[in-house]
Design a protein around this motif. Structure first.
Motif, PDB file in Angstrom:
ATOM      1  N   THR A  36       0.831  -1.212   0.000  1.00  0.00           N
ATOM      2  CA  THR A  36       0.000   0.000   0.000  1.00  0.00           C
ATOM      3  C   THR A  36       0.860   1.255   0.000  1.00  0.00           C
ATOM      4  OG1 THR A  36      -1.741  -1.155   1.214  1.00  0.00           O
ATOM      5  CG2 THR A  36      -1.816   1.251   1.220  1.00  0.00           C
ATOM      6  N   SER A  37       1.927   1.250   0.789  1.00  0.00           N
ATOM      7  CA  SER A  37       2.833   2.403   0.843  1.00  0.00           C
ATOM      8  C   SER A  37       3.562   2.602  -0.481  1.00  0.00           C
ATOM      9  CB  SER A  37       3.855   2.222   1.977  1.00  0.00           C
ATOM     10  OG  SER A  37       3.217   2.195   3.231  1.00  0.00           O
ATOM     11  N   ILE A  38       3.973   1.499  -1.102  1.00  0.00           N
ATOM     12  CA  ILE A  38       4.666   1.596  -2.388  1.00  0.00           C
ATOM     13  C   ILE A  38       3.744   2.173  -3.449  1.00  0.00           C
ATOM     14  CG2 ILE A  38       5.743   0.265  -4.241  1.00  0.00           C
ATOM     15  CD1 ILE A  38       6.721  -1.705  -2.105  1.00  0.00           C
ATOM     16  N   ILE A  39       2.498   1.708  -3.495  1.00  0.00           N
ATOM     17  CA  ILE A  39       1.527   2.235  -4.459  1.00  0.00           C
ATOM     18  C   ILE A  39       1.269   3.715  -4.189  1.00  0.00           C
ATOM     19  CG2 ILE A  39      -0.865   2.098  -5.258  1.00  0.00           C
ATOM     20  CD1 ILE A  39      -0.749  -0.910  -4.786  1.00  0.00           C
ATOM     21  N   SER A  40       1.196   4.078  -2.912  1.00  0.00           N
ATOM     22  CA  SER A  40       0.987   5.484  -2.540  1.00  0.00           C
ATOM     23  C   SER A  40       2.141   6.356  -3.023  1.00  0.00           C
ATOM     24  CB  SER A  40       0.841   5.597  -1.028  1.00  0.00           C
ATOM     25  OG  SER A  40       0.695   6.956  -0.645  1.00  0.00           O
ATOM     26  N   ILE A  41       3.358   5.853  -2.897  1.00  0.00           N
ATOM     27  CA  ILE A  41       4.531   6.588  -3.381  1.00  0.00           C
ATOM     28  C   ILE A  41       4.449   6.802  -4.890  1.00  0.00           C
ATOM     29  CG2 ILE A  41       7.035   6.410  -3.758  1.00  0.00           C
ATOM     30  CD1 ILE A  41       7.195   5.035  -1.002  1.00  0.00           C
ATOM     31  N   LEU A  42       4.058   5.761  -5.604  1.00  0.00           N
ATOM     32  CA  LEU A  42       3.937   5.862  -7.060  1.00  0.00           C
ATOM     33  C   LEU A  42       2.829   6.836  -7.455  1.00  0.00           C
ATOM     34  CD1 LEU A  42       4.283   2.078  -8.037  1.00  0.00           C
ATOM     35  CD2 LEU A  42       6.024   3.866  -8.216  1.00  0.00           C
ATOM     36  N   LEU A  44       1.720   9.415  -5.753  1.00  0.00           N
ATOM     37  CA  LEU A  44       2.122  10.788  -5.438  1.00  0.00           C
ATOM     38  C   LEU A  44       3.101  11.366  -6.456  1.00  0.00           C
ATOM     39  CD1 LEU A  44       2.561  10.578  -1.549  1.00  0.00           C
ATOM     40  CD2 LEU A  44       0.722  11.690  -2.833  1.00  0.00           C
ATOM     41  N   ALA A  45       3.712  10.502  -7.267  1.00  0.00           N
ATOM     42  CA  ALA A  45       4.668  10.975  -8.268  1.00  0.00           C
ATOM     43  C   ALA A  45       4.017  11.278  -9.612  1.00  0.00           C
ATOM     44  CB  ALA A  45       5.772   9.937  -8.469  1.00  0.00           C
ATOM     45  N   LEU A 161      -9.872   8.593 -13.488  1.00  0.00           N
ATOM     46  CA  LEU A 161      -8.586   8.987 -14.059  1.00  0.00           C
ATOM     47  C   LEU A 161      -7.531   9.277 -12.989  1.00  0.00           C
ATOM     48  CD1 LEU A 161      -9.443  11.311 -17.086  1.00  0.00           C
ATOM     49  CD2 LEU A 161      -8.452   9.022 -17.131  1.00  0.00           C
ATOM     50  N   GLY A 162      -7.985   9.545 -11.783  1.00  0.00           N
ATOM     51  CA  GLY A 162      -7.037   9.826 -10.712  1.00  0.00           C
ATOM     52  C   GLY A 162      -6.675   8.617  -9.883  1.00  0.00           C
ATOM     53  N   SER A 280       9.185  11.742  -4.117  1.00  0.00           N
ATOM     54  CA  SER A 280       8.018  11.102  -3.508  1.00  0.00           C
ATOM     55  C   SER A 280       8.435  10.192  -2.356  1.00  0.00           C
ATOM     56  CB  SER A 280       7.257  10.298  -4.567  1.00  0.00           C
ATOM     57  OG  SER A 280       6.108   9.706  -4.014  1.00  0.00           O
ATOM     58  N   VAL A 281       9.515   9.439  -2.552  1.00  0.00           N
ATOM     59  CA  VAL A 281      10.016   8.569  -1.482  1.00  0.00           C
ATOM     60  C   VAL A 281      10.460   9.394  -0.281  1.00  0.00           C
ATOM     61  CG1 VAL A 281      11.880   6.996  -0.833  1.00  0.00           C
ATOM     62  CG2 VAL A 281      10.710   6.698  -3.020  1.00  0.00           C
ATOM     63  N   MET A 282      11.208  10.464  -0.545  1.00  0.00           N
ATOM     64  CA  MET A 282      11.737  11.278   0.547  1.00  0.00           C
ATOM     65  C   MET A 282      10.626  11.935   1.358  1.00  0.00           C
ATOM     66  SD  MET A 282      15.261  13.038  -0.745  1.00  0.00           S
ATOM     67  CE  MET A 282      14.629  13.637  -2.303  1.00  0.00           C
TER      68      MET A 282
END
Length: 340
Positions: A36-42, A44-45, A161-162, A280-282
């Motif tokens: 979930t966190s990885i998808i969130s990072i992607l 946000l980018a 789309l979002g 995004s990661v930072m």
């Protein structure tokens, strides 16, 4: 460069955000160590990357445009208005037409007044923010189904789309469009020439002011797409005041500089994406660590200064290596002569 080398360079570039993620994972494994966190990072980018593609053309030609955030806000509102009356097509066309018109205003003032681009952009930013606030409040009284007086509502049939995977599909398509325009069009090539040396550009028959105006128009297409995806992701768009919209351009600008720094490895389309993934990661790590907003702003400012200094540092290192090589070559001449 063969395909194997290109693929290896792409892998090397993407190792930067992966390495940053591993560092954050070591610090807070319980908060970011899941899918979930990885998808969130992607996710946000996505919007900053599309925005950065729009910023890139002007930045390459030497333009510093801080009105980007206010233009995206107004384009988002125009998209919501178009979607309210004409559906999905109206939303896209509304955002695109508004973005083109706003770009023409800023670019036209820059070409007409011939004063620094950041001065023009700051003035336009303040005007556009007032317009967005007034528009939101006025329509809140007239069309409560569209505007609450605080924000515009996005059309519900466009919200997909979002969300994944559609936002990632849009990002890939936009990246391909950017790659074609940036590498195969006259406008993008001229922008790079003007950004490198305006005097040389004039001597070869290029009109720098016309080229810079064209970068506003060209970039506005990508800003319109960023506005649509951003609005669909948030399901609404609110007005900004007190120059708050200026912060929207910081991450895209940083990622453009990172992309330029990685130009020796990968193309700008990939380099900009890598830069936004790093950011995004930072910032996900900063939020997960629970740092206060004031400390986050300090970190953002410091990182922005470091990123802006990267081209200067790279040039200094290249000059140092060149001087060292020349000195060694000069010292080797007497030694060879002595042996003779």
């Amino acid at each position: 460069m063969n395909m194997k080398t290109k693929a290896l360079n792409i892998v090397k570039a993407f190792m930067l955000p992966v390495a940053l993620y591993l560092v954050v994972l070591l610090l807070i494994p319980d908060r970011v160590g899941n899918l979930t966190s990885i998808i969130s990072i992607l996710i946000l980018a996505v919007v900053p990357t599309i925005t950065a593609y729009g910023v890139h053309f002007g930045f390459a030609s030497g333009i510093m445009d801080f009105s980007v955030g206010s233009r995206i806000t107004l384009a988002s509102m125009a998209g919501c208005l178009g979607g309210y009356y004409f559906g999905p097509v109206g939303m896209v066309l509304g955002a695109l037409l508004a973005s083109l018109a706003l770009a023409a205003i800023v670019g036209g003032l820059f070409a007409l007044l011939k004063i620094p681009s950041f001065v023009i952009s700051m003035g336009c930013l303040m005007v556009f923010e007032v317009v967005s606030e007034t528009l939101t409040k006025k329509l809140g009284a007239i069309l409560p189904a569209l505007s609450t007086g605080q924000y515009f509502k996005a059309p519900e049939n466009m919200l997909f789309l979002g969300k994944p995977p559609f936002n990632f599909i849009v990002l890939i398509l936009v990246a391909l469009l950017f790659e074609v325009i940036n590498t195969r069009t006259k406008a993008a090539n001229q922008a790079r020439v003007v950004g490198s040396d305006e005097l040389i550009a004039r001597n070869v028959g290029i009109k720098p002011m016309k080229v810079k105006f064209n970068t506003y128009i060209l970039g506005s297409v990508f800003l319109a797409l960023a506005a649509v995806v951003s609005t669909c992701y948030a399901s609404a768009v609110g007005y900004a005041s007190n120059m708050a919209s200026m912060s929207i351009v910081f991450k895209p600008m940083m990622s453009v500089i990172i992309g330029m720094s990685l130009s020796g490895l990968v193309r700008s389309s990939i380099g900009i994406l890598v830069g936004n993934l790093c950011l995004s990661v930072m910032f996900t790590g900063i939020i997960a660590l629970g740092w206060p907003d004031s400390l986050q702003n300090v970190f953002l400012g410091a990182f922005l200064v470091i990123i802006l200094a990267l081209p200067t540092i790279q040039r200094a290192m290249a000059d140092f290596k060149r001087r060292s090589a020349a000195r060694k070559a000069h010292e080797s001449v007497p030694a060879a002569a002595a042996k003779v």
